[in-house]
Design a protein around this motif. Structure first.
Motif, PDB file in Angstrom:
ATOM      1  N   VAL A  94      22.001 -40.054  23.623  1.00 43.89           N
ATOM      2  CA  VAL A  94      20.650 -40.459  24.771  1.00 43.89           C
ATOM      3  C   VAL A  94      20.747 -39.278  25.450  1.00 43.89           C
ATOM      4  CG1 VAL A  94      20.697 -41.660  27.144  1.00 43.89           C
ATOM      5  CG2 VAL A  94      21.648 -42.487  25.022  1.00 43.89           C
ATOM      6  N   LEU A  95      19.409 -38.614  26.256  1.00 43.18           N
ATOM      7  CA  LEU A  95      19.551 -37.521  27.121  1.00 43.18           C
ATOM      8  C   LEU A  95      19.927 -38.160  28.173  1.00 43.18           C
ATOM      9  CD1 LEU A  95      17.148 -35.689  24.539  1.00 43.18           C
ATOM     10  CD2 LEU A  95      19.267 -34.942  24.905  1.00 43.18           C
ATOM     11  N   VAL A  96      19.504 -37.196  29.307  1.00 44.61           N
ATOM     12  CA  VAL A  96      19.737 -37.164  30.849  1.00 44.61           C
ATOM     13  C   VAL A  96      19.079 -35.995  31.694  1.00 44.61           C
ATOM     14  CG1 VAL A  96      21.336 -39.135  30.648  1.00 44.61           C
ATOM     15  CG2 VAL A  96      22.309 -36.788  31.091  1.00 44.61           C
ATOM     16  N   GLY A  97      18.408 -35.703  32.351  1.00 49.15           N
ATOM     17  CA  GLY A  97      18.557 -34.811  33.265  1.00 49.15           C
ATOM     18  C   GLY A  97      17.221 -35.330  34.042  1.00 49.15           C
ATOM     19  N   ARG A  98      16.116 -33.564  33.999  1.00 53.09           N
ATOM     20  CA  ARG A  98      15.273 -33.867  34.914  1.00 53.09           C
ATOM     21  C   ARG A  98      13.671 -33.220  33.557  1.00 53.09           C
ATOM     22  NH1 ARG A  98      15.700 -31.023  40.625  1.00 53.09           N
ATOM     23  NH2 ARG A  98      17.469 -31.536  40.949  1.00 53.09           N
ATOM     24  N   LEU A 121      17.253 -40.961  30.202  1.00 53.48           N
ATOM     25  CA  LEU A 121      16.849 -41.135  32.025  1.00 53.48           C
ATOM     26  C   LEU A 121      16.934 -39.324  33.124  1.00 53.48           C
ATOM     27  CD1 LEU A 121      19.139 -43.235  30.792  1.00 53.48           C
ATOM     28  CD2 LEU A 121      20.149 -43.442  32.983  1.00 53.48           C
ATOM     29  N   ARG A 122      15.789 -40.195  33.564  1.00 50.96           N
ATOM     30  CA  ARG A 122      15.262 -38.489  34.345  1.00 50.96           C
ATOM     31  C   ARG A 122      14.880 -38.862  35.827  1.00 50.96           C
ATOM     32  NH1 ARG A 122      10.271 -37.444  34.964  1.00 50.96           N
ATOM     33  NH2 ARG A 122       8.775 -39.159  33.685  1.00 50.96           N
ATOM     34  N   ALA A 123      15.110 -37.836  36.205  1.00 48.75           N
ATOM     35  CA  ALA A 123      15.287 -37.512  37.727  1.00 48.75           C
ATOM     36  C   ALA A 123      13.980 -37.014  38.376  1.00 48.75           C
ATOM     37  CB  ALA A 123      16.577 -37.147  38.092  1.00 48.75           C
ATOM     38  N   ILE A 124      13.599 -38.106  39.355  1.00 47.13           N
ATOM     39  CA  ILE A 124      12.273 -37.517  39.522  1.00 47.13           C
ATOM     40  C   ILE A 124      12.180 -38.101  41.743  1.00 47.13           C
ATOM     41  CG2 ILE A 124      10.996 -37.997  37.982  1.00 47.13           C
ATOM     42  CD1 ILE A 124       9.800 -40.604  39.359  1.00 47.13           C
ATOM     43  N   THR A 153      15.391 -40.636  42.553  1.00 50.14           N
ATOM     44  CA  THR A 153      14.407 -41.990  41.582  1.00 50.14           C
ATOM     45  C   THR A 153      14.480 -41.120  40.057  1.00 50.14           C
ATOM     46  OG1 THR A 153      12.065 -42.567  43.139  1.00 50.14           O
ATOM     47  CG2 THR A 153      12.353 -43.681  40.589  1.00 50.14           C
ATOM     48  N   VAL A 154      15.574 -42.513  39.380  1.00 48.65           N
ATOM     49  CA  VAL A 154      15.997 -42.548  38.211  1.00 48.65           C
ATOM     50  C   VAL A 154      14.583 -43.099  37.429  1.00 48.65           C
ATOM     51  CG1 VAL A 154      17.208 -43.891  37.645  1.00 48.65           C
ATOM     52  CG2 VAL A 154      17.435 -42.925  36.136  1.00 48.65           C
ATOM     53  N   VAL A 155      14.163 -42.376  35.899  1.00 47.67           N
ATOM     54  CA  VAL A 155      13.333 -43.040  35.204  1.00 47.67           C
ATOM     55  C   VAL A 155      13.757 -43.113  33.917  1.00 47.67           C
ATOM     56  CG1 VAL A 155      11.058 -43.393  34.220  1.00 47.67           C
ATOM     57  CG2 VAL A 155      11.543 -41.845  36.328  1.00 47.67           C
ATOM     58  N   ALA A 156      13.465 -44.786  33.459  1.00 50.00           N
ATOM     59  CA  ALA A 156      13.927 -44.974  32.194  1.00 50.00           C
ATOM     60  C   ALA A 156      13.231 -46.071  31.481  1.00 50.00           C
ATOM     61  CB  ALA A 156      15.358 -46.050  31.852  1.00 50.00           C
ATOM     62  N   GLY A 157      12.082 -45.398  31.150  1.00 49.78           N
ATOM     63  CA  GLY A 157      11.315 -46.455  29.926  1.00 49.78           C
ATOM     64  C   GLY A 157      10.530 -46.529  31.354  1.00 49.78           C
ATOM     65  N   THR A 158      10.101 -47.709  31.193  1.00 50.40           N
ATOM     66  CA  THR A 158       9.183 -48.052  32.159  1.00 50.40           C
ATOM     67  C   THR A 158       9.708 -48.880  33.694  1.00 50.40           C
ATOM     68  OG1 THR A 158       9.273 -50.723  31.462  1.00 50.40           O
ATOM     69  CG2 THR A 158       7.418 -49.392  29.872  1.00 50.40           C
ATOM     70  N   GLU A 159      10.796 -48.847  33.382  1.00 48.66           N
ATOM     71  CA  GLU A 159      11.762 -48.788  34.613  1.00 48.66           C
ATOM     72  C   GLU A 159      11.975 -47.303  36.030  1.00 48.66           C
ATOM     73  OE1 GLU A 159      16.135 -51.644  35.976  1.00 48.66           O
ATOM     74  OE2 GLU A 159      16.039 -50.723  33.583  1.00 48.66           O
ATOM     75  N   GLN A 160      12.232 -48.185  37.014  1.00 47.63           N
ATOM     76  CA  GLN A 160      12.277 -46.380  38.485  1.00 47.63           C
ATOM     77  C   GLN A 160      13.177 -47.346  38.899  1.00 47.63           C
ATOM     78  OE1 GLN A 160       9.261 -44.777  39.673  1.00 47.63           O
ATOM     79  NE2 GLN A 160       8.506 -44.354  37.652  1.00 47.63           N
TER      80      GLN A 160
END
Length: 482
Positions: A254-258, A264-267, A280-287
């Motif tokens: 599982v990769l995390v970062g920007r 799991l991506r931070a925007i 805001t953390v983005v995981a697939g279609t979930e924010q």
């Protein structure tokens, strides 16, 4: 566990207070309190581990442990007047006991009650991330995590031996001072989930290169079970050396970062006027919105790791994010913010330091100043090898380029900090020791100033922060490891 059960696990001979074989009833004595290596921490029902260190022999304190209520002591020789579990090697026996505890409680046949072991490593941020993760997981079940930075061959078994049959999650911080150290720790507490935060230059003088540090860190994900068996590796996508570990683990990655491809991506990362981040953390279609009560944008990466691990432990993403809102610093001297009676804000981040963590602390200092005067009181960053002078000078130059108003370098090793900070509008000062730094701070600061203290542990600036703010509490610590 009874002493007989422990003796079977560690290969010990149970010796009675008279130095001979224990009576049957002594073998049935039960250890039902934490295992400790410091006789001052013994509580009734404890097992005392009599380690022999560089400066003292733990066998000297067996009588004190007995008097404090220890059921028995783990030793290499009988000690008159105390019940002892006598072994050839105390450390290996301690490891064997810890591994038995993990194997028993994490056994698959325990089903949903099986202990989940999570390992965390990284050149910086391990302790803060461990604290955040433990806070989040406690909302889903009993959680045991290290006190302070207990992350070595002693700290890990101490942490393991605090678990009970009701413990759901065991969070283990794993540090290293060389190749093979983390692999050794994973044999004490084999993780099912592991996270690598970053690969920096901490202790590069001991490792020889950043590549060797990366190799050491990768040992934690190489030890994971396969994805089919539930293994999960949480890796920072924004660090190339960590991302490359994807190829070294049999576990699900599982990769995390920007980075755009992070799972799991931070925007929308923002800082308030105290440098507390939200994103805001983005995981697939979930924010999901995330608000952190800690200071510094570097905690965004830590929080993403926590969210990913929590999901792997079965915690809903929105619920994990909600729990982060009320997290508080649990370990001392990590971006610890206090205000003196004179109105000076002190940021005590002096438990450990390397060029990367020093840069993060300086950026947080400037972000939280809100136009106020800023001080960077910087001590030695140890174990940087041949690059020590150059790295200290770069840190000073960064403070100058960020617009820090005053840089104070403390101690001979940190002298290049003052040289690097010279020029521009930054006032630079070198002082020989902590006492001189304290005198300068007390004399020249004024209400509203923000003072950052940053150094490696042995430089002593963390205690300078306590003296300036009047704090007297301490915390269990070990020598920092990468």
């Amino acid at each position: 566990m009874t002493l007989t059960e422990i003796a079977e696990v560690v290969g010990a001979r149970i010796v009675g207070p008279d130095g001979g074989d224990a009576r049957p009833e002594e073998g049935e004595l039960v250890v039902d309190a934490p295992v400790v290596t410091d006789s001052r921490e013994v509580t009734p029902g404890a097992l005392y581990v009599a380690r022999v260190g560089e400066t003292t022999d733990g066998h000297r304190f067996v009588p004190a442990a007995r008097d404090a209520g220890a059921v028995a002591s783990l030793t290499t020789r009988p000690v008159k007047g105390a019940v002892c579990l006598v072994v050839d090697d105390v450390q290996e026996a301690f490891v064997a006991l810890s591994r038995h505890v993990v194997d028993t409680l994490a056994a698959p046949e325990r089903g949903s009650e099986a202990l989940v072991v999570v390992g965390i490593t990284g050149s910086s941020g391990k302790t803060s991330t461990k604290d955040l993760l433990a806070h989040v997981l406690r909302g889903s079940g009993e959680t045991v995590a290290p006190v302070g930075s207990l992350n070595s061959e002693v700290g890990v078994p101490l942490t393991v031996c605090r678990v009970t049959g009701a413990t759901r999650f065991l969070v283990v911080e794993m540090g290293a001072r060389g190749i093979g150290h983390i692999e050794y720790l994973t044999r004490i507490a084999p993780p099912r989930i592991a996270a690598v935060l970053n690969v920096g230059t901490a202790h590069v003088g001991e490792f020889g290169s950043r590549a060797n540090i990366a190799r050491a860190k990768s040992e934690i994900v190489a030890a994971l079970p396969s994805a089919a068996d539930g293994g999960v590796a949480v890796l920072t996508a924004d660090d190339d050396a960590v991302r490359a570990m994807s190829a070294l683990t049999p576990a699900e990655v599982v990769l995390v970062g920007r980075a755009a491809d992070a799972d799991l991506r931070a925007i929308d990362v923002r800082l308030d006027d105290a440098a507390r981040p939200s994103f805001t953390v983005v995981a697939g279609t979930e924010q999901v919105p995330v608000v952190l009560p800690l200071h510094g944008v570097h905690h965004v990466a830590n929080a993403l790791t926590v969210l990913a691990v929590a999901r792997a432990c079965g915690v809903d993403l929105a619920e994990a994010a909600a729990r982060l809102r009320d997290a508080v610093p649990e370990s001392r001297w990590r971006m610890e913010v206090s205000t003196t009676p004179g109105g000076v804000t002190v940021v005590n981040d002096a438990y450990n330091a390397n060029p990367d963590s020093a840069a993060a602390a300086l950026e947080a200092l400037v972000a939280m100043s809100a136009g106020r005067r800023t001080w960077a009181v910087l001590g030695a960053m140890l174990e940087l090898g041949d690059e020590s002078d150059a790295e200290h000078a770069r840190t000073g130059a960064l403070a100058r380029d960020l617009g820090v108003h005053r840089v104070v370098a403390v101690g001979e090793t940190a002298r290049p900090v003052a040289d690097g900070a010279a020029g521009g509008g930054t006032e630079t000062t070198w002082v020989p020791d902590v006492d001189a730094a304290e005198e300068l701070i007390r004399r020249d600061t004024r209400p509203g100033d923000v003072v950052l203290l940053k150094s490696s542990r042995d430089a002593g600036l963390r205690f300078l922060g306590d003296r300036v703010t009047g704090r007297t509490d301490t915390a269990p610590t070990e020598a920092p490891s990468c």
